[in-house]
Write an enzyme that holds these catalytic residues in place. Structure first.
Site, short mmCIF file in Angstrom:
data_model
loop_
_atom_site.label_atom_id
_atom_site.label_comp_id
_atom_site.label_asym_id
_atom_site.label_seq_id
_atom_site.Cartn_x
_atom_site.Cartn_y
_atom_site.Cartn_z
N ASN A 181 0.73 -1.54 0.06
CA ASN A 181 -0.73 0.09 0.24
C ASN A 181 1.36 1.41 0.33
O ASN A 181 1.61 1.83 1.05
CB ASN A 181 -1.00 0.27 1.12
CG ASN A 181 -1.91 0.91 1.04
OD1 ASN A 181 -1.25 2.28 1.08
ND2 ASN A 181 -2.32 1.25 2.62
N TRP A 182 0.74 1.53 -1.07
CA TRP A 182 1.92 2.87 -1.44
C TRP A 182 1.54 4.33 -0.30
O TRP A 182 1.79 5.34 -0.34
CB TRP A 182 2.47 3.39 -2.29
CG TRP A 182 3.42 2.81 -3.72
CD1 TRP A 182 3.70 1.29 -3.12
CD2 TRP A 182 3.54 2.29 -4.97
NE1 TRP A 182 4.48 0.75 -3.67
CE2 TRP A 182 4.72 1.41 -4.56
CE3 TRP A 182 3.61 3.43 -6.05
CZ2 TRP A 182 5.16 1.26 -6.13
CZ3 TRP A 182 4.32 3.33 -7.07
CH2 TRP A 182 5.02 2.09 -7.22
N LYS A 183 -0.18 4.12 0.20
CA LYS A 183 -0.71 5.42 0.42
C LYS A 183 -0.96 6.43 -0.50
O LYS A 183 -0.17 6.75 -1.28
CB LYS A 183 -0.16 5.37 2.09
CG LYS A 183 -0.03 4.04 2.49
CD LYS A 183 0.05 4.47 4.24
CE LYS A 183 -0.02 2.51 4.90
NZ LYS A 183 -0.05 3.27 6.45
N HIS A 204 -9.51 0.71 5.20
CA HIS A 204 -8.24 1.29 5.86
C HIS A 204 -8.00 2.03 6.90
O HIS A 204 -9.23 2.52 6.66
CB HIS A 204 -6.64 1.82 4.93
CG HIS A 204 -6.10 1.60 5.51
ND1 HIS A 204 -5.21 2.60 6.77
CD2 HIS A 204 -4.38 1.07 5.22
CE1 HIS A 204 -3.81 1.95 6.87
NE2 HIS A 204 -3.25 1.12 6.19
N GLU A 209 -6.97 4.09 8.43
CA GLU A 209 -6.17 6.01 7.78
C GLU A 209 -7.52 6.24 7.69
O GLU A 209 -8.11 7.72 7.61
CB GLU A 209 -5.64 5.52 7.26
CG GLU A 209 -4.12 5.67 7.85
CD GLU A 209 -2.76 5.33 7.16
OE1 GLU A 209 -2.68 5.11 5.89
OE2 GLU A 209 -1.95 4.75 7.69
N GLU A 239 -5.01 -4.82 11.02
CA GLU A 239 -3.96 -4.37 11.15
C GLU A 239 -3.74 -3.43 12.08
O GLU A 239 -4.80 -2.54 12.36
CB GLU A 239 -4.05 -3.62 9.74
CG GLU A 239 -3.51 -3.67 8.75
CD GLU A 239 -2.99 -2.84 6.99
OE1 GLU A 239 -1.50 -2.68 7.21
OE2 GLU A 239 -3.92 -1.41 7.13
N GLY A 299 3.34 2.28 10.39
CA GLY A 299 4.10 3.46 10.85
C GLY A 299 4.81 3.33 12.32
O GLY A 299 5.51 4.68 12.13
N SER A 319 4.02 -2.55 10.31
CA SER A 319 5.05 -2.53 10.68
C SER A 319 6.21 -3.32 9.87
O SER A 319 6.94 -4.11 10.64
CB SER A 319 6.15 -2.39 12.00
OG SER A 319 5.24 -0.54 11.53
N GLY A 336 3.33 -1.14 3.72
CA GLY A 336 2.81 0.38 3.73
C GLY A 336 4.54 0.59 3.56
O GLY A 336 5.28 0.45 2.16
N GLY A 337 5.52 1.74 4.31
CA GLY A 337 6.83 2.02 4.36
C GLY A 337 7.66 0.87 2.94
O GLY A 337 7.96 1.34 2.39
P1 13P Z 1 3.90 -0.13 7.47
O1 13P Z 1 3.74 -1.14 7.43
O2 13P Z 1 3.76 1.51 6.21
O3 13P Z 1 3.25 0.42 8.99
O4 13P Z 1 1.82 0.41 7.13
C1 13P Z 1 0.91 -0.53 7.29
C2 13P Z 1 -0.70 -0.53 6.70
O5 13P Z 1 -1.09 0.99 6.43
C3 13P Z 1 -0.68 -1.03 5.65
O6 13P Z 1 -1.79 -0.10 5.13
#
Ligand code: 13P
Length: 249
Positions: free
Chosen positions: A9-11, A93, A95, A163, A169, A209, A230-231
């Site tokens: 997920n590149w957000k 998600h 967020e 998650e 993050g 993470s 994510g990251g």
């Molecule tokens: P991180 O891997 O950056 O913690 O993000 C997880 C995430 O929210 C994937 O959707």
């Protein structure tokens, strides 16, 4: 056999310059036993699909609207996502649940819209730190599952990503026991509601993470069928070892 899935997920990260990462990823994994999905920002979807056509890398969106069309400025429908060539879409998600006040029934509508458009929904659930510390995790998970998972599910149309919000993050990862407890619970809930066969067929991803250094350990758990990253999905060199770890698990 459940599908193993490594999803990124590149957000809200990346412009067209980031598309070269997809090229690198596709070249590094000309064959993959697991499904690889990258969810870039919406403006990159068309080009991402062009770059990854006929490679093991699939493309997904990060959200879609629950309605088919209409006066929803700034939103994109599931049909529009499918029209780009994408095959997946993240829904619910944390967020978006947080920043856009998305409720379980909104998430359910999105998952239903995704299915109607021929997409596989990656439906996210997870507890806050407050819920975890108050020992409410399983209640929260049960409520999110019953409220946001549609009635009619198949392994091709729904994937669930657990998650924990406090792990996203932050570099804080639950212990393997904590991950196992929640994933086993999700599996039991799905089997109870949808029957053993359907319940056992749905892929469950862990997210929060995940990195190359902890992926292999997390993939040891029986009910962890992959990761939503994510990251560490932004660069092919970081995501590749996670894919390799999943293929080896
Ligand atoms: P991180 O891997 O950056 O913690 O993000 C997880 C995430 O929210 C994937 O959707």
């Amino acid at each position: 056999m459940r599908r193993k899935i490594a999803a990124g997920n590149w957000k809200m990260n990346g412009t067209s310059a980031a598309l070269s990462e997809l090229d690198t990823l596709a070249q590094s994994h000309t064959h993959s036993d697991c499904t690889i999905v990258i969810c870039p920002p919406a403006p990159l979807l068309f080009r991402a699909c062009e770059i990854t056509v006929a490679t093991p890398v699939s493309i997904g969106a990060q959200d879609c609207h629950g309605e088919v069309k209409g006066a929803f400025t700034g939103d994109i429908s599931a049909e529009m996502v499918a029209d780009t060539g994408a095959t997946h879409v993240i829904v619910g998600h944390s967020e978006r649940r947080d920043a856009y006040n998305e409720r379980n029934r909104d998430v359910r509508n999105k998952a239903e819209a995704a299915r109607a458009a021929g997409l596989c929904a990656i439906l996210c659930i997870g507890e806050s730190l407050e819920d975890r510390e108050a020992s409410n995790t399983l209640d929260i998970i049960a409520g999110q599952l019953s409220g946001s998972v549609p009635e009619d599910i198949t392994a091709d149309t729904l994937v669930i990503a657990y998650e924990p919000i406090w792990a996203i993050g932050t570099g804080k990862v639950p212990t393997l026991e904590q991950i196992v407890q929640v994933h086993d619970f999700i599996r039991t809930q799905l089997c109870t509601r949808f029957g053993a066969e359907t319940g056992a067929s749905i892929s469950l991803l862990y997210g929060g993470s995940v990195k190359a250094s902890n992926a292999a350990e997390i993939f040891k758990a029986e009910n962890v069928d992959g990761a939503l990253v994510g990251g560490a999905s932004l660069k092919a060199e970081d995501f590749s070892p996670i894919i390799t770890a999943l293929n080896a698990s």
